[in-house]
Design a protein around this motif. Structure first.
Motif, PDB file in Angstrom:
ATOM      1  N   GLU A   1       0.826  -1.208   0.000  1.00  0.00           N
ATOM      2  CA  GLU A   1       0.000   0.000   0.000  1.00  0.00           C
ATOM      3  C   GLU A   1       0.861   1.258   0.000  1.00  0.00           C
ATOM      4  OE1 GLU A   1      -3.505   2.089   2.731  1.00  0.00           O
ATOM      5  OE2 GLU A   1      -2.812   0.055   3.156  1.00  0.00           O
ATOM      6  N   ILE A   2       1.930   1.256   0.804  1.00  0.00           N
ATOM      7  CA  ILE A   2       2.829   2.408   0.853  1.00  0.00           C
ATOM      8  C   ILE A   2       3.522   2.600  -0.491  1.00  0.00           C
ATOM      9  CG2 ILE A   2       4.944   3.300   1.898  1.00  0.00           C
ATOM     10  CD1 ILE A   2       4.084   1.967   4.497  1.00  0.00           C
ATOM     11  N   GLU A   3       3.998   1.500  -1.079  1.00  0.00           N
ATOM     12  CA  GLU A   3       4.660   1.595  -2.380  1.00  0.00           C
ATOM     13  C   GLU A   3       3.698   2.112  -3.445  1.00  0.00           C
ATOM     14  OE1 GLU A   3       6.128  -2.292  -3.093  1.00  0.00           O
ATOM     15  OE2 GLU A   3       7.923  -2.046  -1.835  1.00  0.00           O
ATOM     16  N   SER A   4       2.451   1.649  -3.393  1.00  0.00           N
ATOM     17  CA  SER A   4       1.452   2.116  -4.352  1.00  0.00           C
ATOM     18  C   SER A   4       1.175   3.604  -4.163  1.00  0.00           C
ATOM     19  CB  SER A   4       0.165   1.307  -4.195  1.00  0.00           C
ATOM     20  OG  SER A   4      -0.834   1.785  -5.060  1.00  0.00           O
ATOM     21  N   SER A   5       1.081   4.041  -2.901  1.00  0.00           N
ATOM     22  CA  SER A   5       0.854   5.465  -2.624  1.00  0.00           C
ATOM     23  C   SER A   5       2.018   6.312  -3.100  1.00  0.00           C
ATOM     24  CB  SER A   5       0.628   5.676  -1.123  1.00  0.00           C
ATOM     25  OG  SER A   5      -0.516   4.990  -0.677  1.00  0.00           O
TER      26      SER A   5
ATOM     27  N   ASN B   1       4.208  10.106  -6.826  1.00  0.00           N
ATOM     28  CA  ASN B   1       5.251  10.482  -7.772  1.00  0.00           C
ATOM     29  C   ASN B   1       4.651  10.772  -9.142  1.00  0.00           C
ATOM     30  OD1 ASN B   1       8.163  10.717  -8.479  1.00  0.00           O
ATOM     31  ND2 ASN B   1       7.668   8.985  -9.796  1.00  0.00           N
ATOM     32  N   ARG B   2       3.673   9.935  -9.568  1.00  0.00           N
ATOM     33  CA  ARG B   2       3.041  10.165 -10.855  1.00  0.00           C
ATOM     34  C   ARG B   2       2.283  11.488 -10.866  1.00  0.00           C
ATOM     35  NH1 ARG B   2      -1.560  10.265 -12.953  1.00  0.00           N
ATOM     36  NH2 ARG B   2      -2.562   9.751 -10.978  1.00  0.00           N
ATOM     37  N   ARG B   3       1.560  11.748  -9.763  1.00  0.00           N
ATOM     38  CA  ARG B   3       0.813  12.999  -9.671  1.00  0.00           C
ATOM     39  C   ARG B   3       1.760  14.208  -9.698  1.00  0.00           C
ATOM     40  NH1 ARG B   3      -1.128  12.300  -4.968  1.00  0.00           N
ATOM     41  NH2 ARG B   3      -2.865  10.989  -5.640  1.00  0.00           N
ATOM     42  N   PHE B   4       2.879  14.088  -8.981  1.00  0.00           N
ATOM     43  CA  PHE B   4       3.846  15.185  -8.952  1.00  0.00           C
ATOM     44  C   PHE B   4       4.416  15.446 -10.339  1.00  0.00           C
ATOM     45  CE2 PHE B   4       8.381  16.336  -8.588  1.00  0.00           C
ATOM     46  CZ  PHE B   4       8.237  17.590  -8.046  1.00  0.00           C
ATOM     47  N   LEU B   5       4.783  14.377 -11.040  1.00  0.00           N
ATOM     48  CA  LEU B   5       5.357  14.552 -12.372  1.00  0.00           C
ATOM     49  C   LEU B   5       4.326  15.115 -13.345  1.00  0.00           C
ATOM     50  CD1 LEU B   5       7.537  11.326 -12.725  1.00  0.00           C
ATOM     51  CD2 LEU B   5       8.303  13.661 -12.247  1.00  0.00           C
ATOM     52  N   ASP B   6       3.055  14.706 -13.199  1.00  0.00           N
ATOM     53  CA  ASP B   6       2.016  15.261 -14.067  1.00  0.00           C
ATOM     54  C   ASP B   6       1.845  16.753 -13.839  1.00  0.00           C
ATOM     55  OD1 ASP B   6       1.591  12.795 -15.133  1.00  0.00           O
ATOM     56  OD2 ASP B   6      -0.208  12.347 -13.962  1.00  0.00           O
ATOM     57  N   ILE B   7       1.831  17.147 -12.557  1.00  0.00           N
ATOM     58  CA  ILE B   7       1.669  18.565 -12.239  1.00  0.00           C
ATOM     59  C   ILE B   7       2.860  19.367 -12.750  1.00  0.00           C
ATOM     60  CG2 ILE B   7       1.541  20.234 -10.349  1.00  0.00           C
ATOM     61  CD1 ILE B   7      -0.015  18.149  -8.761  1.00  0.00           C
ATOM     62  N   VAL B   8       4.059  18.840 -12.515  1.00  0.00           N
ATOM     63  CA  VAL B   8       5.259  19.540 -12.979  1.00  0.00           C
ATOM     64  C   VAL B   8       5.268  19.632 -14.492  1.00  0.00           C
ATOM     65  CG1 VAL B   8       7.762  19.376 -13.129  1.00  0.00           C
ATOM     66  CG2 VAL B   8       6.630  18.986 -10.956  1.00  0.00           C
ATOM     67  N   GLY B   9       4.834  18.541 -15.152  1.00  0.00           N
ATOM     68  CA  GLY B   9       4.806  18.562 -16.609  1.00  0.00           C
ATOM     69  C   GLY B   9       3.854  19.600 -17.148  1.00  0.00           C
ATOM     70  N   MET B  10       2.681  19.722 -16.515  1.00  0.00           N
ATOM     71  CA  MET B  10       1.716  20.722 -16.957  1.00  0.00           C
ATOM     72  C   MET B  10       2.207  22.136 -16.674  1.00  0.00           C
ATOM     73  SD  MET B  10      -2.020  19.071 -16.092  1.00  0.00           S
ATOM     74  CE  MET B  10      -1.638  18.789 -14.363  1.00  0.00           C
ATOM     75  N   ALA B  11       3.044  22.290 -15.646  1.00  0.00           N
ATOM     76  CA  ALA B  11       3.560  23.618 -15.304  1.00  0.00           C
ATOM     77  C   ALA B  11       4.690  24.056 -16.212  1.00  0.00           C
ATOM     78  CB  ALA B  11       4.043  23.623 -13.858  1.00  0.00           C
TER      79      ALA B  11
END
Length: 601
Positions: free
Chosen positions: A217-221, A226-236
């Motif tokens: 569960e921790i690894e999945s979170s 990490n995916r959410r962070f990279l998506d946000i950074v990519g959009m920025a």
């Protein structure tokens, strides 16, 4: 004679067969708890004096008597001592087993239990109960296959694991496990065979199971975060990077391909400064290749990079040092954003501002020159108009006198307009002098210049007892008060005498001045319009003026870093407020000083 003691030790001696002692003593062994003793037997009356070994046998007989006495004493003493040692050993074993049981039960993150050689459960721990859901009485004596999913249990997996552990001594596997409620969880299980000695009889198996659900569960979170962070950074529009101590890329996010045209794989182990323009590379090298003790974070650094297609890309970047747990500096981690479009807009804006500044300078110069050049013909026109009025007034008809009056009035108004326009254009021609303006003196000078007009209309001015000294141009501060006070007199109410008041108060890091009156007031819809050049709310006949006074006041206030405001109620009066900083923008150490204002009028 045969005998056996209480601990099971036995031995024997021979008695009543003289032929056994014909040539020498009879020797035999007696096994005792503390060892084996050898005893010798001789005839009851002993051997004759001439018998061989007579003397020797007498000595041996005495020794045998001593040994038998000592043995008898040990037979009485040793059983008690031995029983105490056995009891102490058993107590130590029980204490050790109890401690081991408490230790196992205190571990709740692992299911620890024992299996018999046939694969049935022999012991159960608190951790096993928490993870698998069974109480001890529910599993003791049941098969190991109870903890397997049905397909694995019927497929012979429990027997296979026990068989491998029996043959190899140990078996570890990561697989699905079954709880009491039927749910499954992924976990690791280690089975170890327990034998009597190194290769002796099999006593059973120890089983240790660790539930991996929380780790998964921790690894999945973490992956999702990490995916959410990279998506946000990519959009920025930013790409993330890391470098080693030599400034070489060790990680670059996928966004770099859209910014520079390089893939992340192409940039790995490439020095970051190699992509930069030479003039920016030297500056960034000093930041990225810092010595371990001097590595510091950098923020909002702008630098140019050469893209794969050869174009120049402006980047805006920040980075922080990466330090190991032991404090050792290992590189930098940061983000860079493409600001090429922003830089182009800034360049266009800068060129526009420069062009506008040149236009303003040229316009101000034109206004100044035009004002000066218009002064001379206007002066001649005004002089001749006055001459006509004095020489021919009353000699011509009434219309002629009116026409001459119009010429004189218009000439005078034109002169005032040109002078005000010249004053307005000269406000920004130089920076404010770095001196302290005595606002008390400025107020007094402005009031003194309006004394005659104030006396003519029967008005009064209430002034503050103290006013600050501020970093400002004294002449322009005086002009502010002169314009505001003259407006208060000009736009007075026809049914009451003018009552004007000047107030001063500190506001944050500035001082606020307010000039209020009881005049005709201004409608709120005209608050912005009255500060524009040549904007008037009344006719020239009703209220003479050029319409430049308030524009001059506002421009002077803003030039000194202040702000202008107005409040009014139609028919009740108007209050003009403005602020002047207590310290110059370049020197926040210069503070305001207070000075006394001369006696109010």
């Amino acid at each position: 004679m045969r005998g056996r003691d209480g601990l099971g030790a036995s031995g024997e001696v021979f008695l009543g067969r003289p032929e056994l002692f014909a040539d020498g003593p009879v020797l035999t062994d007696i096994v005792l708890p503390n060892g084996t003793w050898q005893l010798g037997a001789i005839p009851r009356g002993g051997w004759p004096q001439g018998a061989p070994y007579a003397t020797t046998l007498r000595v041996l007989g005495a020794m045998l008597a001593a040994v038998c006495g000592f043995a008898a004493w040990r037979l009485v003493r040793d059983p008690v001592h031995l029983r105490r040692e056995v009891a102490a050993a058993r107590e130590n074993i029980l204490v050790g087993e109890r401690r081991q049981s408490l230790l196992v039960d205190s571990v709740e993150d692992y299911a620890i239990y024992m299996l018999a050689p046939d694969g049935t459960v022999e012991s159960w721990s608190n951790g096993a109960r928490r993870i698998k859901g069974y109480a001890a009485e529910e599993v003791i004596g049941r098969s190991y296959s109870l903890f397997f999913p049905s397909d694995a249990a019927t497929g012979g997996m429990p027997e296979a694991e026990i068989s491998v552990a029996r043959e190899q001594g140990r078996y570890a596997v990561e697989r699905w496990h079954r709880r009491k409620d039927g749910t499954r969880f992924l976990g690791t299980t280690t089975i170890a065979a327990i034998r009597e000695g190194e290769a002796g009889r099999l006593l059973g198996f120890s089983v240790v199971t660790h539930d991996l659900s929380q780790r998964i569960e921790i690894e999945s979170s973490l992956r999702e975060s990490n995916r959410r962070f990279l998506d946000i950074v990519g959009m920025a529009g930013e790409f993330i990077w890391e470098t080693d101590v030599d400034g070489r890329y060790t990680f670059v996010s996928d966004r770099v391909h859209a910014v520079l045209g390089h893939s992340p794989a192409e940039l790995l182990h490439c020095p970051m400064v190699d992509l930069m323009a030479p003039e920016d590379g030297a500056r960034m090298t000093a930041l990225l290749r810092s010595s371990p003790g001097n590595a510091k974070a950098f923020h909002h650094e702008e630098f140019r990079c050469i893209a794969q297609d050869g174009r120049t890309v402006w980047l805006w970047g920040s980075g922080i040092p990466i330090r190991h747990a032991d404090g050792r500096f290992t590189g930098f981690r940061g983000a860079s954003q493409d600001i090429t479009d922003q830089k182009e807009i800034e360049n266009r804006l800068r060129r526009t501002v420069e062009k506008l500044e040149r236009s303003n300078v040229e316009l101000a110069r034109f206004a100044e020159v035009a004002a000066h050049d218009l002064q001379e013909p206007l002066r001649i026109m005004v002089s001749y108009a006055h001459l006509l009025s004095r020489r021919y007034k009353g000699q011509l008809d009434a219309d002629a006198d009116d026409f001459i009056g119009f010429i004189v009035d218009s000439s005078v108004r034109m002169k005032s307009l040109i002078q005000d326009l010249l004053r307005y254009s000269l406000i920004d021609r130089s920076d404010p002098p770095v001196v302290l303006a005595d606002t008390a003196a400025c107020i007094a000078e402005a009031v003194e210049g309006l004394a005659e007009a104030l006396q003519a209309c029967g008005g009064r001015i209430d002034m503050p007892s103290m006013a600050p000294q501020l970093p400002a141009d004294p002449r322009q501060v005086t002009e502010i008060f002169r314009n505001l006070l003259s407006n208060a007199i000009e736009y007075r109410s026809p049914d009451r005498n003018p009552a004007i008041r000047i107030d001063v108060r500190p506001v944050g890091t500035a001082w606020e001045f307010t000039v209020s009156d009881n005049g005709i007031g201004i409608e709120a819809q005209y608050f912005d319009r009255i500060f524009l050049v040549f904007e008037r709310l009344h006719t020239q006949r009703a209220h003479p003026g050029t319409g430049v006074g308030l524009a001059i006041v506002k421009k002077i206030v803003e030039r000194h870093g202040g702000a202008m405001a107005v409040s009014s109620e139609l028919g009740q009066g108007t209050a003009f407020s403005f602020t002047l900083p207590a310290a110059a923008a370049e020197d926040h150490g210069a503070r305001a000083k207070l000075a006394e204002v001369s006696t109010p009028l």
